[in-house]
Design an enzyme around this catalytic site. Structure first.
Site, PDB file in Angstrom:
ATOM      1  N   LYS A 199       0.876  -1.136  -0.173  1.00 46.66           N
ATOM      2  CA  LYS A 199       0.080  -0.118  -0.156  1.00 46.66           C
ATOM      3  C   LYS A 199       0.896   1.105   0.067  1.00 46.66           C
ATOM      4  O   LYS A 199       1.947   1.376   0.766  1.00 46.66           O
ATOM      5  CB  LYS A 199      -0.582  -0.079   1.326  1.00 46.66           C
ATOM      6  CG  LYS A 199      -1.745   1.139   1.427  1.00 46.66           C
ATOM      7  CD  LYS A 199      -3.056   0.965   0.432  1.00 46.66           C
ATOM      8  CE  LYS A 199      -3.882   2.199   0.579  1.00 46.66           C
ATOM      9  NZ  LYS A 199      -4.666   2.174  -0.926  1.00 46.66           N
ATOM     10  N   LEU A 201       1.399   5.111   0.807  1.00 45.02           N
ATOM     11  CA  LEU A 201       0.957   6.165   1.592  1.00 45.02           C
ATOM     12  C   LEU A 201       1.056   7.723   0.939  1.00 45.02           C
ATOM     13  O   LEU A 201       2.418   7.915   0.703  1.00 45.02           O
ATOM     14  CB  LEU A 201       1.418   6.408   3.107  1.00 45.02           C
ATOM     15  CG  LEU A 201       1.065   4.932   3.971  1.00 45.02           C
ATOM     16  CD1 LEU A 201       1.834   5.234   5.153  1.00 45.02           C
ATOM     17  CD2 LEU A 201      -0.425   4.814   4.218  1.00 45.02           C
ATOM     18  N   HIS A 206       8.671   9.945   7.791  1.00 42.18           N
ATOM     19  CA  HIS A 206       9.688   8.750   8.009  1.00 42.18           C
ATOM     20  C   HIS A 206      10.263   8.850   9.350  1.00 42.18           C
ATOM     21  O   HIS A 206      10.911   9.741   9.455  1.00 42.18           O
ATOM     22  CB  HIS A 206      10.870   8.986   6.908  1.00 42.18           C
ATOM     23  CG  HIS A 206      11.911   7.719   7.034  1.00 42.18           C
ATOM     24  ND1 HIS A 206      12.120   6.666   6.197  1.00 42.18           N
ATOM     25  CD2 HIS A 206      12.422   7.431   7.948  1.00 42.18           C
ATOM     26  CE1 HIS A 206      13.061   6.100   6.682  1.00 42.18           C
ATOM     27  NE2 HIS A 206      13.364   6.442   7.825  1.00 42.18           N
ATOM     28  N   HIS A 233      13.658   9.815  -2.621  1.00 39.97           N
ATOM     29  CA  HIS A 233      13.730   8.584  -1.658  1.00 39.97           C
ATOM     30  C   HIS A 233      15.205   8.485  -0.861  1.00 39.97           C
ATOM     31  O   HIS A 233      15.393   7.606  -0.309  1.00 39.97           O
ATOM     32  CB  HIS A 233      13.430   7.418  -2.353  1.00 39.97           C
ATOM     33  CG  HIS A 233      12.081   7.124  -3.074  1.00 39.97           C
ATOM     34  ND1 HIS A 233      10.756   7.576  -2.347  1.00 39.97           N
ATOM     35  CD2 HIS A 233      11.740   6.923  -4.150  1.00 39.97           C
ATOM     36  CE1 HIS A 233       9.811   7.432  -3.210  1.00 39.97           C
ATOM     37  NE2 HIS A 233      10.320   6.811  -4.257  1.00 39.97           N
ATOM     38  N   ASN A 287      17.447  -1.553   9.277  1.00 46.02           N
ATOM     39  CA  ASN A 287      18.830  -1.426   8.910  1.00 46.02           C
ATOM     40  C   ASN A 287      19.709  -2.049   9.690  1.00 46.02           C
ATOM     41  O   ASN A 287      19.745  -1.411  11.106  1.00 46.02           O
ATOM     42  CB  ASN A 287      19.235   0.009   8.314  1.00 46.02           C
ATOM     43  CG  ASN A 287      18.625   0.639   7.139  1.00 46.02           C
ATOM     44  OD1 ASN A 287      17.992   1.748   7.340  1.00 46.02           O
ATOM     45  ND2 ASN A 287      18.553  -0.310   6.203  1.00 46.02           N
ATOM     46  N   ARG A 289      22.574  -1.900  10.511  1.00 44.28           N
ATOM     47  CA  ARG A 289      24.246  -1.134  10.495  1.00 44.28           C
ATOM     48  C   ARG A 289      24.063   0.059  11.196  1.00 44.28           C
ATOM     49  O   ARG A 289      23.044   0.669  11.424  1.00 44.28           O
ATOM     50  CB  ARG A 289      24.598  -1.042   8.921  1.00 44.28           C
ATOM     51  CG  ARG A 289      23.435  -0.355   8.203  1.00 44.28           C
ATOM     52  CD  ARG A 289      23.624  -0.091   6.806  1.00 44.28           C
ATOM     53  NE  ARG A 289      22.707   0.565   5.932  1.00 44.28           N
ATOM     54  CZ  ARG A 289      22.322   1.696   6.002  1.00 44.28           C
ATOM     55  NH1 ARG A 289      22.582   2.534   6.930  1.00 44.28           N
ATOM     56  NH2 ARG A 289      21.136   1.987   5.261  1.00 44.28           N
TER      57      ARG A 289
END
Ligand code: ADP
Length: 445
Positions: A199, A201, A206, A233, A287, A289
């Protein structure tokens, strides 16, 4: 404690890791490509080894060259930084098999999180909120699956990363063509054509949570960061803590991240990434790291995440309790890239003049210097300017002041863009979402 650490990276992060080693009195081994002989961290490391030509595939991504550099130099540990081999489970596995210490989690955890489909499956099972998706690769019947999820949706490459391998689909008639395109691109870029649907948004933020854990069952969170200021992005401005999110919601998500870490038996620093919209958090990836934006968290916690990673990798126990971690003040980071402010076109070449800002509450993590030549082969990040102050507004003003002091000549940078974004009234008021930068920046055609 690790005796000698090989830094399997370049640029500002290699220097960041080197500094942590110096403070821990760990000897350092720098590895570099033929294009990177003049890197600042190479000059400062105790030893350095050239591992191949400029192309990353033949140098920084060359696992045999890095493992043999460890043998040659007698290093007993490796820090992968971010990018390159940082989330490569084969590399982590070879490091484990060779008996070296790795500043990161186990290869099996990296493997789960390295594939977005298995990462989401894990997250769902661990009780983290997720967006509806195809719950696996999309092979047959994409229209039926897409209809169930609902438009708009986003096609994502399972092995994608760095903001690449994604495509938004607004209606059914675009679906098949965009699926084919994304699969072809994913195969070329990541060697894996597996894609899934999720989906989409339309105006989320973020928000990500920093976690830290050791081999002794201590699991900590270091609060959250807002990384909504992105172009293509990719994050360009990050801040900690995020604003405007009720503390109760934050506490709930921190708790869920900690229990997911326990389930994963996670060891080292890591980041859970979420989209946040209308009061809801939705896990997108983890992530495994160090993140580029870790300094904003360091600024508000007073902790040195890289040193802690190295201590954890050395099998030391974390000596901090969750209740002792206080999130105080506010911090904002700007990623200074060697690129045109408007077109985002990368700009390599000789730096003919450089002055770094300074003063109270200003941190600059950068590997560049006067007469340094930015090579055209790698990421365009040349500096991070990080400010800290008692509140967001003081921090924002301080960052504008710092950028005014900063001077880089000879190449294009995005300093002007940062300055413009930081004084934008919507940014001042904290009205950021993932569309912010692209709505404000008019890119010439
Ligand atoms: P990568 O591994 O390439 O960083 P992510 O899955 O973390 O990919 O997504 C990167 C960015 O893409 C997010 O920060 C956001 O800007 C956008 N994005 C990803 N998934 C969605 C979604 N479902 N809806 C809206 N935007 C998304």
């Amino acid at each position: 404690m690790i005796n000698k650490l090989l830094i399997a990276n370049r640029g500002e992060i290699a220097l960041r890791i080197l500094r942590a080693c110096k403070e821990l009195e760990i000897s350092t081994v720098a590895v570099y490509s033929e294009a990177d002989r003049d890197q600042m961290h190479v000059k400062m490391a105790d030893e350095s080894i050239c591992i191949g030509p400029a192309e990353a595939n033949k140098s920084y991504l060359n696992i045999p060259a890095i493992i043999s550099s460890m043998e040659l130099s007698g290093a007993d540990g490796v820090h992968p930084g971010y990018g390159f081999l940082a989330e490569n489970s084969d590399f982590a596995e070879q490091v484990e098999k060779s008996g070296y210490k790795f500043a990161g989690p186990s290869s099996s955890v990296i493997k789960i999180m390295g594939n977005k489909i298995s990462a989401k499956r894990f997250a769902r099972e661990a009780g983290l909120p997720t967006l509806p998706d195809s719950e696996g690769p999309v092979d047959s019947n994409p229209k039926k699956i897409a209809k169930k999820i609902g438009y708009p949706l986003i096609i994502k490459a399972a092995s994608g990363g760095g903001g690449r391998g994604m495509r938004v689909v607004n209606s059914e008639d675009e679906l098949e063509k965009k699926l084919d395109l994304t699969k072809t691109e994913a195969k070329a870029a990541f060697g894996d054509e597996e894609v899934y649907l999720e989906k989409f948004l339309t105006n989320p933020r973020h928000i990500e949570i920093q976690v830290l854990s050791d081999r002794f069952g201590n699991f900590l969170h270091l609060g959250d960061r807002d990384c909504s200021m992105q172009r293509r992005h990719q994050k360009i401005i990050e801040e900690a803590p995020s604003i405007g999110i009720p503390i109760k919601l934050k506490e709930e998500i921190y708790k869920k991240c900690i229990s997911a870490c326990k389930k994963l038996e996670y060891v080292s620093a890591g980041t859970f990434e979420f989209l946040y919209q209308d009061g809801g958090f939705y896990f997108i990836e983890m992530n495994t790291r160090l993140q580029v934006e870790h300094p904003v968290t360091e600024s508000i916690t007073g902790l040195d995440i890289v040193k802690l990673q190295l201590r954890i990798a050395s099998d030391e126990e974390l000596r901090i309790k969750q209740e002792e971690i206080e999130l105080t003040g506010h911090s904002i980071e700007c990623r200074i890239n060697a690129e045109h402010s408007r077109t985002f076109t990368p700009s390599a070449g000789l730096i003919t003049g450089f002055h770094a800002p300074g003063g109270i509450g200003v941190r600059v993590d950068s590997h560049i210097y006067n007469n340094y030549r930015v090579p055209p082969f790698y990421d365009s990040l040349i500096a991070k300017v990080i400010c800290r102050a008692n509140d967001r507004e003081d921090c924002r003003v301080r960052l504008v002041r710092a950028l005014d002091e900063m001077y880089v000549s000879g190449i294009d940078t995005n300093i002007d863009l940062h300055r413009e974004l930081l004084v934008d009234q919507d940014f001042v008021e904290g009205k950021t979402d993932l569309n912010f930068v692209e709505n404000k920046v008019k890119v010439p055609q």
